[in-house]
Design an enzyme around this catalytic site. Structure first.
Site, PDB file in Angstrom:
ATOM      1  N   GLY A  54       0.798  -1.220   0.000  1.00  0.00           N
ATOM      2  CA  GLY A  54       0.000   0.000   0.000  1.00  0.00           C
ATOM      3  C   GLY A  54       0.830   1.270   0.000  1.00  0.00           C
ATOM      4  O   GLY A  54       0.295   2.358   0.005  1.00  0.00           O
ATOM      5  N   CYS A  55       2.148   1.121   0.000  1.00  0.00           N
ATOM      6  CA  CYS A  55       3.029   2.290  -0.062  1.00  0.00           C
ATOM      7  C   CYS A  55       3.536   2.447  -1.486  1.00  0.00           C
ATOM      8  O   CYS A  55       3.921   1.466  -2.114  1.00  0.00           O
ATOM      9  CB  CYS A  55       4.230   2.122   0.865  1.00  0.00           C
ATOM     10  SG  CYS A  55       3.820   2.193   2.596  1.00  0.00           S
TER      11      CYS A  55
END
Length: 147
Positions: A54-55
């Site tokens: 998710g980064c």
């Protein structure tokens, strides 16, 4: 040296950022400086299993347990993101799992972080917090099953 509670550390961070007087450029420079102080993560730990999902940037997160406390180690391939994860390591590392799970990370709003990190980084920051809390939940569950 005795480490402070999660809230004591957050209050220190709020004080540090208040000195920047809302200057977004100075906040970013300060974040990069904080990232530079984060101990380097061994290359052997920069593996896909340790990547935070998710980064947008690469963020590696490794944990180990020491005397009932969770120790986080982290690194990133970008300076500002490394600064962001260094804040979380500073606050959550070397704390009890229960305290990490229940932590209200109010410093984020108090320093106005969302103003200077943008939506993409904000989402990634949320993913880092989620991952750190998931480690705490897993550790807590494991400890309860051993008793």
């Amino acid at each position: 040296m005795e480490k402070g509670s999660i809230n004591e550390i957050q209050d220190q961070i709020i004080d540090e950022f208040s000195l920047l007087d809302g200057d977004m450029e100075m906040a970013n420079i300060y974040l990069m400086e904080l990232g530079q102080k984060l101990p380097e993560l061994d290359e052997a730990h920069k593996i896909d299993d340790n990547l935070v999902k998710g980064c947008q940037s690469k963020v590696w997160l490794k944990t180990h347990f020491d005397d009932g406390r969770i120790i986080y180690q982290a690194d990133s391939n970008t300076a500002i993101t490394k600064g962001l994860v260094s804040l979380l390591v500073r606050i959550l590392s070397d704390q009890q799992a229960e305290d990490i799970i229940n932590a209200d990370l109010y410093f984020i709003d108090k320093i106005g972080m969302n103003r200077f990190i943008g939506t993409q980084r904000s989402n990634g920051f949320g993913a880092m917090i989620k991952q750190m809390k998931l480690f705490a939940v897993a550790y807590n569950t494991k400890m309860k099953n051993q008793t």
